[in-house]
Design an enzyme around this catalytic site. Structure first.
Site, PDB file in Angstrom:
ATOM      1  N   LYS A  11      64.346  -5.806  12.867  1.00 10.35           N
ATOM      2  CA  LYS A  11      63.725  -6.523  11.746  1.00 10.35           C
ATOM      3  C   LYS A  11      64.786  -7.154  10.869  1.00 10.35           C
ATOM      4  O   LYS A  11      65.927  -6.668  10.786  1.00 10.35           O
ATOM      5  CB  LYS A  11      62.821  -5.620  10.913  1.00 10.35           C
ATOM      6  CG  LYS A  11      63.523  -4.569  10.049  1.00 10.35           C
ATOM      7  CD  LYS A  11      63.827  -5.032   8.635  1.00 10.35           C
ATOM      8  CE  LYS A  11      64.766  -4.028   7.973  1.00 10.35           C
ATOM      9  NZ  LYS A  11      65.631  -4.458   6.980  1.00 10.35           N
TER      10      LYS A  11
ATOM     11  N   ASP B  12      61.267   1.487   6.315  1.00  9.92           N
ATOM     12  CA  ASP B  12      61.099   0.349   7.238  1.00  9.92           C
ATOM     13  C   ASP B  12      60.268   0.695   8.471  1.00  9.92           C
ATOM     14  O   ASP B  12      59.941  -0.201   9.261  1.00  9.92           O
ATOM     15  CB  ASP B  12      62.465  -0.104   7.779  1.00  9.92           C
ATOM     16  CG  ASP B  12      63.349  -0.715   6.727  1.00  9.92           C
ATOM     17  OD1 ASP B  12      62.810  -1.196   5.711  1.00  9.92           O
ATOM     18  OD2 ASP B  12      64.573  -0.719   6.933  1.00  9.92           O
TER      19      ASP B  12
HETATM   20  O1  C5P Z   1      63.570   5.012   3.407  1.00  3.38           O
HETATM   21  P1  C5P Z   1      64.926   5.017   4.020  1.00  3.38           P
HETATM   22  O2  C5P Z   1      65.276   6.370   4.594  1.00  3.38           O
HETATM   23  O3  C5P Z   1      65.154   3.925   4.988  1.00  3.38           O
HETATM   24  O4  C5P Z   1      65.947   4.776   2.834  1.00  3.38           O
HETATM   25  C1  C5P Z   1      67.325   5.009   2.961  1.00  3.38           C
HETATM   26  C2  C5P Z   1      67.951   4.981   1.585  1.00  3.38           C
HETATM   27  O5  C5P Z   1      67.911   3.651   1.059  1.00  3.38           O
HETATM   28  C3  C5P Z   1      67.237   5.824   0.551  1.00  3.38           C
HETATM   29  O6  C5P Z   1      67.711   7.148   0.557  1.00  3.38           O
HETATM   30  C4  C5P Z   1      67.587   5.111  -0.747  1.00  3.38           C
HETATM   31  O7  C5P Z   1      68.896   5.452  -1.160  1.00  3.38           O
HETATM   32  C5  C5P Z   1      67.635   3.660  -0.330  1.00  3.38           C
HETATM   33  N1  C5P Z   1      66.359   2.956  -0.578  1.00  3.38           N
HETATM   34  C6  C5P Z   1      66.006   2.671  -1.885  1.00  3.38           C
HETATM   35  N2  C5P Z   1      64.834   1.997  -2.119  1.00  3.38           N
HETATM   36  C7  C5P Z   1      64.042   1.600  -1.111  1.00  3.38           C
HETATM   37  C8  C5P Z   1      64.394   1.878   0.222  1.00  3.38           C
HETATM   38  C9  C5P Z   1      65.569   2.558   0.454  1.00  3.38           C
HETATM   39  O8  C5P Z   1      66.712   3.011  -2.826  1.00  3.38           O
HETATM   40  N3  C5P Z   1      62.921   0.932  -1.373  1.00  3.38           N
END
Ligand code: C5P
Length: 308
Positions: A17, A147
């Site tokens: 993506k 994601d």
């Molecule tokens: O949700 P995911 O595990 O992909 O997110 C990885 C990191 O990216 C989170 O721990 C956070 O630090 C950051 N993140 C964020 N806000 C989002 C998505 C991700 O701060 N909307």
């Protein structure tokens, strides 16, 4: 379907993506950031094969431009966490072997891990003929990562919440992209933290990407190029100035626009056509970039490949 009819192995394909728009608001109490994003699935794929097995087994095969040593094979691999999660929730006995065939660059920004997690959820569902409702699969996906729901849905879609609330968009264009992977990763939490330092007054609710949505509907690459926008680009380039140099170089080679993908470090370039993409690839390879790939979007979300 009876137990005797169940497939012994299932392969699911899931796409990389990119974010055409990534508006980031002020950090929430749970540590995530509110997003207004537009995702697009592009034609770089990972395939996940799940097979019923007497033991837990894990395998990995990588495209020649991917260093297998960069892919975790322990419980920190989100695909294996997806398998544990869906098995725990559905209570099926037994084991599965998992094999991941990887073509999505690993270094970051293209959601390869999220694609593998989405593919694993769907493969488990089909292997055991569970027929889980889409809402349940999307809920499990959201628990795994922001994601992952989009990796199930694919196409072009709007993402809100922390990215997990996905709404498909009608996108009849064929968009040509060049992706340049980096061999040095960039931590997503670090890029978000740097965003907070650079933009202490970010709004609670990021603005709607109205111009980009209008440009998408025209199908015209030049119009889309003008509206691509990433709030994480400034922090990513500030942390890794060579990404800014790469973007300038790709645009100098004829790309309509270059942007950091996700939180980086992969950079993507929108081109006017397949021929235009080939010219940009040649230019960037000539400048010493090794992993320069062409992809088009939008393509489908996670889907079954074979059902032997
Ligand atoms: O949700 P995911 O595990 O992909 O997110 C990885 C990191 O990216 C989170 O721990 C956070 O630090 C950051 N993140 C964020 N806000 C989002 C998505 C991700 O701060 N909307």
């Amino acid at each position: 379907m009876t137990a005797l009819d169940l497939p012994r192995s299932v392969s699911v394909r899931a796409a990389a993506k990119i974010n055409l728009h990534l508006g980031v608001g002020a950090v929430r109490d749970d540590g995530f950031h509110p997003l207004e994003t537009v995702y697009q699935a592009i034609s770089l794929y990972d395939d996940v094969t799940l097979a019923s097995s007497v033991v837990r087994a894990r395998g990995l095969e990588c495209a020649d431009y991917i260093d297998a040593g960069d892919v975790p094979l322990g419980d920190d691999n989100i695909a294996f966490r997806a398998l544990d999660l869906v098995r725990a929730r559905t209570g099926r006995p037994g084991h599965e072997s998992v094999n991941i065939l990887k073509s999505i660059p690993v270094a970051g920004g293209m959601a390869g891990g999220s694609a593998d997690a989405a593919a694993t959820l769907l493969a488990y569902d089909r292997l055991h003929a569970l027929d889980l409702p889409d809402a349940v699969l999307l809920q499990l996906a959201a628990e795994l990562g922001s994601d992952v729901p989009f990796s199930l849905v694919g196409g072009t879609a709007r993402g809100r919440g922390r990215g997990e609330v996905v709404q498909p968009l009608d996108d009849r264009g064929t968009w040509w992209w060049v992706a340049v992977a980096s061999d040095v990763g960039l931590s997503t939490p670090e890029v978000y933290r740097h965003h907070d330092r650079l933009f202490p007054d970010a709004p609670t609710e990021p603005a709607e990407p109205a111009d980009l949505l209008a440009a998408l509907a025209t199908g015209e690459p030049l119009r889309l190029a003008r509206t691509l926008h990433k709030d994480l680009q400034a922090p990513a380039v500030d942390l890794r100035p060579e990404l800014g140099t790469l973007i300038d170089r790709g645009e100098g080679e004829g790309a309509l626009r270059g942007i950091v993908s996700g939180s980086g470090p992969t950079c993507i370039f929108l081109c006017d056509s397949l021929d235009g993409a080939h010219a940009v690839v040649a230019g960037l390879q000539g400048a010493g970039h090794d992993v320069v790939l062409i992809a088009n979007g939008p393509v489908a979300g996670a889907h079954l490949l074979e059902h032997p």
